[in-house]
Structures are given as C-alpha cells and as structure tokens.
Design a protein around this motif. Structure first.
Motif, PDB file in Angstrom:
ATOM      1  N   ASP A  74       0.820  -1.208   0.000  1.00 29.72           N
ATOM      2  CA  ASP A  74       0.000   0.000   0.000  1.00 29.72           C
ATOM      3  C   ASP A  74       0.857   1.262   0.000  1.00 29.72           C
ATOM      4  O   ASP A  74       0.488   2.281  -0.605  1.00 29.72           O
ATOM      5  CB  ASP A  74      -0.937   0.006   1.208  1.00 29.72           C
ATOM      6  CG  ASP A  74      -2.042  -1.037   1.110  1.00 29.72           C
ATOM      7  OD1 ASP A  74      -2.207  -1.600   0.011  1.00 29.72           O
ATOM      8  OD2 ASP A  74      -2.714  -1.288   2.117  1.00 29.72           O
ATOM      9  N   GLU A  75       1.980   1.210   0.679  1.00 30.58           N
ATOM     10  CA  GLU A  75       2.869   2.372   0.715  1.00 30.58           C
ATOM     11  C   GLU A  75       3.428   2.686  -0.676  1.00 30.58           C
ATOM     12  O   GLU A  75       3.614   3.854  -1.033  1.00 30.58           O
ATOM     13  CB  GLU A  75       4.001   2.128   1.711  1.00 30.58           C
ATOM     14  CG  GLU A  75       3.540   2.186   3.166  1.00 30.58           C
ATOM     15  CD  GLU A  75       4.585   1.679   4.137  1.00 30.58           C
ATOM     16  OE1 GLU A  75       5.782   1.597   3.750  1.00 30.58           O
ATOM     17  OE2 GLU A  75       4.226   1.357   5.286  1.00 30.58           O
ATOM     18  N   PHE A  76       3.698   1.631  -1.442  1.00 32.65           N
ATOM     19  CA  PHE A  76       4.156   1.847  -2.818  1.00 32.65           C
ATOM     20  C   PHE A  76       3.068   2.522  -3.638  1.00 32.65           C
ATOM     21  O   PHE A  76       3.315   3.490  -4.370  1.00 32.65           O
ATOM     22  CB  PHE A  76       4.548   0.513  -3.454  1.00 32.65           C
ATOM     23  CG  PHE A  76       4.935   0.625  -4.904  1.00 32.65           C
ATOM     24  CD1 PHE A  76       6.208   1.036  -5.273  1.00 32.65           C
ATOM     25  CD2 PHE A  76       4.022   0.315  -5.909  1.00 32.65           C
ATOM     26  CE1 PHE A  76       6.566   1.144  -6.606  1.00 32.65           C
ATOM     27  CE2 PHE A  76       4.369   0.425  -7.243  1.00 32.65           C
ATOM     28  CZ  PHE A  76       5.649   0.842  -7.596  1.00 32.65           C
ATOM     29  N   ALA A  77       1.848   2.020  -3.521  1.00 33.77           N
ATOM     30  CA  ALA A  77       0.738   2.598  -4.268  1.00 33.77           C
ATOM     31  C   ALA A  77       0.514   4.056  -3.891  1.00 33.77           C
ATOM     32  O   ALA A  77       0.295   4.917  -4.752  1.00 33.77           O
ATOM     33  CB  ALA A  77      -0.527   1.787  -4.028  1.00 33.77           C
ATOM     34  N   GLU A  78       0.570   4.348  -2.617  1.00 34.26           N
ATOM     35  CA  GLU A  78       0.359   5.714  -2.139  1.00 34.26           C
ATOM     36  C   GLU A  78       1.472   6.643  -2.630  1.00 34.26           C
ATOM     37  O   GLU A  78       1.204   7.788  -3.031  1.00 34.26           O
ATOM     38  CB  GLU A  78       0.294   5.718  -0.607  1.00 34.26           C
ATOM     39  CG  GLU A  78       0.204   7.093   0.034  1.00 34.26           C
ATOM     40  CD  GLU A  78      -1.081   7.821  -0.286  1.00 34.26           C
ATOM     41  OE1 GLU A  78      -1.109   9.061  -0.140  1.00 34.26           O
ATOM     42  OE2 GLU A  78      -2.063   7.151  -0.681  1.00 34.26           O
ATOM     43  N   ALA A  79       2.697   6.162  -2.614  1.00 38.04           N
ATOM     44  CA  ALA A  79       3.835   6.989  -3.024  1.00 38.04           C
ATOM     45  C   ALA A  79       3.761   7.383  -4.492  1.00 38.04           C
ATOM     46  O   ALA A  79       4.306   8.413  -4.895  1.00 38.04           O
ATOM     47  CB  ALA A  79       5.146   6.258  -2.744  1.00 38.04           C
ATOM     48  N   PHE A  84       0.611   6.861 -11.341  1.00 36.03           N
ATOM     49  CA  PHE A  84      -0.131   5.718 -11.884  1.00 36.03           C
ATOM     50  C   PHE A  84      -1.003   5.110 -10.799  1.00 36.03           C
ATOM     51  O   PHE A  84      -0.820   5.373  -9.613  1.00 36.03           O
ATOM     52  CB  PHE A  84       0.824   4.664 -12.460  1.00 36.03           C
ATOM     53  CG  PHE A  84       1.935   4.240 -11.523  1.00 36.03           C
ATOM     54  CD1 PHE A  84       1.721   3.306 -10.512  1.00 36.03           C
ATOM     55  CD2 PHE A  84       3.217   4.760 -11.667  1.00 36.03           C
ATOM     56  CE1 PHE A  84       2.743   2.911  -9.659  1.00 36.03           C
ATOM     57  CE2 PHE A  84       4.247   4.375 -10.812  1.00 36.03           C
ATOM     58  CZ  PHE A  84       4.009   3.448  -9.810  1.00 36.03           C
ATOM     59  N   ASN A  85      -1.966   4.320 -11.226  1.00 39.52           N
ATOM     60  CA  ASN A  85      -2.823   3.575 -10.302  1.00 39.52           C
ATOM     61  C   ASN A  85      -2.222   2.189 -10.088  1.00 39.52           C
ATOM     62  O   ASN A  85      -2.125   1.401 -11.029  1.00 39.52           O
ATOM     63  CB  ASN A  85      -4.231   3.414 -10.874  1.00 39.52           C
ATOM     64  CG  ASN A  85      -4.920   4.741 -11.125  1.00 39.52           C
ATOM     65  OD1 ASN A  85      -4.892   5.631 -10.287  1.00 39.52           O
ATOM     66  ND2 ASN A  85      -5.551   4.867 -12.289  1.00 39.52           N
ATOM     67  N   PHE A  86      -1.823   1.903  -8.861  1.00 37.26           N
ATOM     68  CA  PHE A  86      -1.311   0.581  -8.531  1.00 37.26           C
ATOM     69  C   PHE A  86      -2.348  -0.090  -7.642  1.00 37.26           C
ATOM     70  O   PHE A  86      -2.472   0.221  -6.460  1.00 37.26           O
ATOM     71  CB  PHE A  86       0.035   0.678  -7.824  1.00 37.26           C
ATOM     72  CG  PHE A  86       0.763  -0.639  -7.726  1.00 37.26           C
ATOM     73  CD1 PHE A  86       1.400  -1.185  -8.837  1.00 37.26           C
ATOM     74  CD2 PHE A  86       0.814  -1.339  -6.527  1.00 37.26           C
ATOM     75  CE1 PHE A  86       2.068  -2.400  -8.765  1.00 37.26           C
ATOM     76  CE2 PHE A  86       1.481  -2.555  -6.445  1.00 37.26           C
ATOM     77  CZ  PHE A  86       2.106  -3.081  -7.559  1.00 37.26           C
ATOM     78  N   VAL A  87      -3.125  -0.981  -8.242  1.00 36.64           N
ATOM     79  CA  VAL A  87      -4.241  -1.623  -7.549  1.00 36.64           C
ATOM     80  C   VAL A  87      -3.747  -2.924  -6.916  1.00 36.64           C
ATOM     81  O   VAL A  87      -3.207  -3.797  -7.606  1.00 36.64           O
ATOM     82  CB  VAL A  87      -5.396  -1.915  -8.526  1.00 36.64           C
ATOM     83  CG1 VAL A  87      -6.564  -2.558  -7.784  1.00 36.64           C
ATOM     84  CG2 VAL A  87      -5.840  -0.625  -9.216  1.00 36.64           C
ATOM     85  N   VAL A  88      -3.927  -3.031  -5.607  1.00 38.13           N
ATOM     86  CA  VAL A  88      -3.425  -4.185  -4.854  1.00 38.13           C
ATOM     87  C   VAL A  88      -4.584  -5.103  -4.503  1.00 38.13           C
ATOM     88  O   VAL A  88      -5.562  -4.666  -3.887  1.00 38.13           O
ATOM     89  CB  VAL A  88      -2.706  -3.724  -3.578  1.00 38.13           C
ATOM     90  CG1 VAL A  88      -2.175  -4.932  -2.808  1.00 38.13           C
ATOM     91  CG2 VAL A  88      -1.565  -2.762  -3.917  1.00 38.13           C
TER      92      VAL A  88
END
Length: 454
Positions: A74-79, A84-88
């Motif tokens: 989640d920290e990667f997605a937030e950063a 880009f959208n990184f959907v986990v």
C-alpha cells in the motif's frame, strides 16, 4: 523512502502517453482496473493502471507478517498515486490459488498484470503460452535492481538466457535443534558438527536417552534432510546439481543418500514419529514445538511457530548441514515469485519493474527480515544491523537463522527445485524405506522406470 520517477526505468526512455490503458489480453487491467486500490488511495481514470495480485490475505491476528506485507504494498501505491494507479488485490486462495487461476486463464490468453506466485512455478506454462515478460534486460540495466534480486538472478536464469521471475524472499532452509534436549542426552550440538559422523553419534545418544531425534513424514522434512546429506562431498553435490537432467538415479551418490535415509535416519525413529501422509502431515512440527523431538527440518520462517511453544523458544537454535569435506551447507531457493504479463504496454511494464525494484530494495529487505517475515535474496543485507533493530525473541531468532544460512559455504536449491516433478516420485518411496519393504536399489530402479516413461 525516496523513489525514482517511473520514467527512469523505461528502456526506450519515452512514455507512450498518459492515458487509461486497457488490458491488452492481460488479466486485471480491464475489469480489475475498477477494483479497490490500496487503502487510502483512489484510482485516477487518466493515469495508467496496473493490478498486483498477491496471497497475503490473512488477518493480522492470524498471521502478522501478512498485514505487514500489505502495508508495504500500500505504501508503494500511495507513493506513486500521482503517477499511476497501482491496484493491490489479495487472493483468498493464497499463492496456490493464484497459480491455479493462472493455469486456467492461460488457455484463454489471459494473465495477471503482475502477481506474486510465492514459489508456485507458473513460468514453464506461461512461457509456452508466450504470456510473460523477460525481466533480464531490466536487471542487467540496473545494478541496484540486480543486487536486490541477489541469488534469484542466477537461479532463475534459463538456458536460453532469460529471467521470467524473481522474488523478494527466498526459502532459506537448514534445520533447527533443541539445545536443552541435546544437553540432556549429552550429545554434541549441531553447531559443533564437522561431519555427518557427528550427526550419527548425536542421534544415537538422543535415542539412548529416550529422546526422539526428530519427527519426519513422507514429504517436506525428509526431503530437506536428504538434500542436506546430498551436499556431503563433491561427487554427491555434482549429481544433485544435475537434478532434473539426470539420466538415471542408479548413481552411487544417490544410492548413498537413500541408504543413509533408511539406515541412519528412518531406522532411528518409531512409527509415531514418521507420518506417511507426506506434506500435509504437520505432526513433525508439533512434535518439535512441544519438546517431543530434538531436531526440526524446516526453514527460517518456522520461528513464527516457536512463539510461546512448550519446548521454549529460548532452547531452539538454527543450524546448517555439515559436510564430510569441511564445509557447511544450506538450501536457498528463490523460485517463482513476481511474474509480469508480456501483454502490458511498455509503460505498464515499467511500473511493474519499479515495483519489483521497490520490493527488493535494501529498505524493504530490512523490513522483511526485521518483522520476522522471512529471508531475502540479497547477499548484501547486514544481519548484524538487523539484529540490533529487532525487539521480539522470534524476530531475533529469524535474523540469527538468516545470518547462519548466509554464511554457509555451499548454498544450493532445495530438493523440489532441483528434481522437479521427480520430487513427488522420490518421496513416495520413503514409507517403503521406513518399513523395510524397499531397498535403495529397488527404489532407484522404480524411479528410472518412471523417468523412462516420461
């Protein structure tokens, strides 16, 4: 943690545009693009989207490392939410479920954007379908990324010079021993062994003292011990390294390993300490944590089962295998982890590679070790520094186990990674060795018949 802009990872150095990208035949980029992104983020329609599927679905109360891994994702997605959208997405079926889904989807030309297969090897089927990308050009172009994937680079390098998967963790396997039980029996502890003769002497002393030296089954723990003994000398190591490519099991080294299992290992325990059920039979673990056996053949991650155990976590120590030529041996298997769809755009592929670099970075490697999650592939991790940061007893024990394995002179793939599908055929013979209905020679003759029929 400072992160480089994604544009630095593009091989061509140019983005194809800032637009919403469809799946291009990749599972997850169409219907999954609308899936819930990492907690605290919202998907932005005009940005490129990548969906990452993983098996860390467990509640924190059930398995704390899973929650920590989700926080890392989640920290990667937030950063990167402005890029880009990184959907986990967590798959409730775990790594096995991800693997089975991928097998089914390959037949219709679909594949995950990027998924963590957690050791379940999808690469052969996916490569045959032309579904996954070669990561080697990215690794070769980035020294930090290559260092982060560590042993996975050489282990996963195919004969045609490609790398289809790397991992942020490795299966680090030696064994564990209960120091209190060894002392009770007056046996030399494994950290002092210099040969397999020392193993034999210690086992006999444990048996004489009425202590079961270990519990095993027709599967995982016996395979670990067999793999450890197979590193005993150069000849045995050479046969072992050939693994899937051996033409015949009728080899002196392999026969010696099977004879050792029958005479020096299986004959030394009663039926109550041998489960013929194979990998699904976990009695061997219960016997060790309850203090009913003196050795456990399992990986570094077993520390999670040692908390508040009856045997006393303070008594449990990690060890690597002795050899008969003065070396120490451990099993370090990277195997199949992150796999990326080849149907993605260059922009999406670069996002996936950026994520892999993040997951194998020194910062994340340290978190994985310090939070008791597992061992990392990088050989540059300073385990002394990690030990100083860890507070829990089980965390310190994990660091000690990783450090012990990292110091092994001989580091090889595990039994299954080495022998492939024949692993199951070999372990099917262990019950026969235990009960005496098979000799090592009969065993290898049966294995050769199976191999000839392939």
């Amino acid at each position: 943690m400072k992160m480089k802009k994604i544009t630095n990872l593009l091989l061509a150095g140019v983005l194809v545009g800032s637009m919403a990208l469809t799946g291009c035949g990749s599972k997850g980029s169409t219907e999954d693009a609308a899936a819930t992104p990492a907690e605290g983020t919202e998907a932005t329609a005009e940005l490129p989207t990548v969906t990452f599927t993983h098996g860390y679905y467990h509640d924190e109360s059930e398995w704390a490392p899973a929650a920590e891994m989700r926080r890392i994702y989640d920290e990667f997605a937030e950063a990167h939410k402005d890029e880009f959208n990184f959907v986990v997405k967590a798959d409730q079926g775990g790594a096995e479920g991800i693997y089975n889904t991928a097998l089914n989807d390959l037949s219709s030309g679909e594949f995950y954007d990027i998924a963590d297969f957690g050791g379940w090897d999808i690469t052969e089927a996916a490569v045959s379908a032309g579904a996954i990308m070669d990561l080697k050009p990215y690794l070769d172009a980035d020294a930090d990324l290559k260092a982060g994937v560590g042993i996975c680079y050489d282990q996963n390098l195919t004969e045609d010079g490609k790398i289809y998967s790397v991992r942020e963790q490795v299966e680090g396997v030696g064994f564990w021993y209960n120091q209190a039980l060894f002392e009770q029996a007056g046996a030399t502890t494994p950290n002092q062994w210099t040969s397999w003769k020392d193993f034999d002497v210690a086992v006999d002393k444990l048996v004489e003292a009425g202590i079961s030296p270990y519990s095993l089954n027709a599967g995982w723990p016996t395979n670990i011990l067999a793999a450890g003994y197979a590193q005993r000398d150069e000849a045995s190591r050479e046969f072992y390294a050939n693994g899937k490519n051996v033409e015949s099991f009728n080899d002196e080294s392999f026969l010696g390993t099977m004879a050792f299992l029958q005479d020096n290992v299986l004959a030394k325990i009663d039926a109550a300490h041998f489960g013929p059920g194979g990998d699904d039979d976990n009695q061997y673990m219960d016997d060790f944590t309850s203090g009913d056996s003196a050795m456990l053949f399992n990986g570094v991650w077993a520390t999670g089962d040692f908390v508040d155990c009856e045997a006393g976590i303070e008594n449990l120590k990690p060890a690597v295998f002795p050899t008969d030529d003065g070396k120490k041996a451990g099993l370090l298997s990277g195997g199949c982890g992150f796999v990326v769809s080849d149907s993605l755009s260059d922009e999406q592929k670069a996002i996936c590679v950026e994520f892999i670099k993040y997951m194998t970075s020194p910062e994340i490697a340290s978190r994985i070790v310090e939070n008791g999650i597992g061992m990392v592939p990088s050989t540059t991790v300073n385990y002394d520094e990690a030990a100083a940061k860890v507070e829990s007893t089980e965390g310190k024990l994990l660091v000690e186990a990783c450090r012990t394995l990292q110091s092994a002179d001989v580091q090889v793939l595990g039994w299954g990674n080495t022998f492939g599908d024949m692993e199951g055929e070999i372990q099917n013979k262990y019950a026969g060795l235990k009960e005496g209905s098979k000799t090592p020679q009969q065993l290898v003759e049966e294995l050769d018949q199976i191999k000839a029929a392939e």
